[in-house]
Design a protein around this motif. Sequence first.
Motif, PDB file in Angstrom:
ATOM      1  N   ASP A 252       0.847  -1.190   0.000  1.00 53.92           N
ATOM      2  CA  ASP A 252       0.000   0.000   0.000  1.00 53.92           C
ATOM      3  C   ASP A 252       0.887   1.246   0.000  1.00 53.92           C
ATOM      4  O   ASP A 252       1.602   1.511   0.968  1.00 53.92           O
ATOM      5  CB  ASP A 252      -0.900  -0.012   1.230  1.00 53.92           C
ATOM      6  N   ILE A 253       0.853   2.017  -1.089  1.00 57.68           N
ATOM      7  CA  ILE A 253       1.675   3.238  -1.172  1.00 57.68           C
ATOM      8  C   ILE A 253       0.797   4.490  -1.180  1.00 57.68           C
ATOM      9  O   ILE A 253       1.224   5.554  -1.611  1.00 57.68           O
ATOM     10  CB  ILE A 253       2.588   3.218  -2.416  1.00 57.68           C
ATOM     11  N   THR A 254      -0.449   4.345  -0.692  1.00 55.00           N
ATOM     12  CA  THR A 254      -1.387   5.462  -0.689  1.00 55.00           C
ATOM     13  C   THR A 254      -0.824   6.670   0.048  1.00 55.00           C
ATOM     14  O   THR A 254      -0.973   7.816  -0.399  1.00 55.00           O
ATOM     15  CB  THR A 254      -2.718   5.036  -0.046  1.00 55.00           C
ATOM     16  N   ASN A 255      -0.166   6.435   1.167  1.00 47.16           N
ATOM     17  CA  ASN A 255       0.300   7.539   2.018  1.00 47.16           C
ATOM     18  C   ASN A 255       1.801   7.822   1.886  1.00 47.16           C
ATOM     19  O   ASN A 255       2.368   8.534   2.715  1.00 47.16           O
ATOM     20  CB  ASN A 255      -0.045   7.241   3.483  1.00 47.16           C
TER      21      ASN A 255
ATOM     22  N   PRO B   7       6.749   0.696   2.549  1.00 50.78           N
ATOM     23  CA  PRO B   7       5.278   0.721   2.596  1.00 50.78           C
ATOM     24  C   PRO B   7       4.716  -0.599   3.110  1.00 50.78           C
ATOM     25  O   PRO B   7       5.304  -1.661   2.898  1.00 50.78           O
ATOM     26  CB  PRO B   7       4.889   0.963   1.136  1.00 50.78           C
ATOM     27  N   PRO B   8       3.585  -0.550   3.813  1.00 52.21           N
ATOM     28  CA  PRO B   8       3.038  -1.770   4.431  1.00 52.21           C
ATOM     29  C   PRO B   8       2.659  -2.822   3.398  1.00 52.21           C
ATOM     30  O   PRO B   8       2.148  -2.506   2.318  1.00 52.21           O
ATOM     31  CB  PRO B   8       1.809  -1.254   5.191  1.00 52.21           C
ATOM     32  N   LEU B   9       2.898  -4.060   3.759  1.00 52.37           N
ATOM     33  CA  LEU B   9       2.555  -5.198   2.917  1.00 52.37           C
ATOM     34  C   LEU B   9       1.090  -5.565   3.142  1.00 52.37           C
ATOM     35  O   LEU B   9       0.688  -5.884   4.266  1.00 52.37           O
ATOM     36  CB  LEU B   9       3.453  -6.389   3.238  1.00 52.37           C
ATOM     37  N   LEU B  10       0.295  -5.538   2.070  1.00 50.51           N
ATOM     38  CA  LEU B  10      -1.100  -5.952   2.168  1.00 50.51           C
ATOM     39  C   LEU B  10      -1.241  -7.460   2.041  1.00 50.51           C
ATOM     40  O   LEU B  10      -2.100  -8.080   2.661  1.00 50.51           O
ATOM     41  CB  LEU B  10      -1.942  -5.267   1.088  1.00 50.51           C
TER      42      LEU B  10
END
Length: 295
Positions: free
Chosen positions: A21-24, A33-36
């Motif tokens: 997730d690279i939204t932020n 970035p967090p791993l979904l």
Amino acid sequence: GEAKDLWIISEAYSRTDNIRDITNVNSETKTVPPLLGRTPSISGIYAHSSALYNDRYLFQTDENNRHDICVYDIGNLMQGTGSPQLISRFQYSEHNSMNALTHNGFIRGNYYFNAYYQAGLRVFDISNPYYAHEVGKVETYRDPFQTGKLINVKKTEYKGSWNVYPYLPSGNILVNDMYHGLFIVAASAPYDPPEPPILSAERDGGGNANLSWNVGINVRGYSVIRSFDGSTYAKIAEHIMGNSFLDNDAQGKSAFYKVIAVNGEGEGTSVPVYSEVTPEPTRAPTQVPTPLPTH
């Protein structure tokens, strides 16, 4: 859930795709970035590239030719739960007569364009991602001058169509072949949008709505939508390959239904059909005879 910006990394010999997730992410981001989630690791594959359809269906290419193309449903990741679910595997249409390797794939609209090495450019209708259907090809390697005569390929090699670009404003498609250079391909629709289905609905003995419709030409799947008030419809089934559906969630409720036929060029929607629940007939009260007096 809210829409997310995704970074999908094909991990090659790690045999999986990582989805982050690279939204932020911004200029001050210092952490990974967090791993979904990640696709399952499949023995022997080389996870080379991936493309996302309708923000939900992930098309993964395997350059090692173990399965060629896998399709994963990653819709649950958008909700922050679950993991990618494998829903389909497919190869190009002539794989039984000539085994070819797949390379890069890209999606435009409802079509998946794949640079398929010795098999050239292959185009698939993916309007039903459970059942991708090949609709076009350009033999860049076996017939580079488009004479209609194919050269004989004796063994599977990393030769032929290497990349494809389907995003030109003209609609033309660029394909580069490792041995024969650049091809500029004019794309045309493989067929028309499907005709609207003719729908009928009956109630079975349990009060379920039993829907059926005619089978259309060049239909890749059907969806069913339902309304209890005649105006607000909700999708209750999709990607149906047959011509019937049993709605067992409408017991005791009258409802309106529509069926939507789908292919890469569009949709055809049936007229609404009303399925009414027939109320039980009111029975007259049973008259109990007045007993005669006894003496």
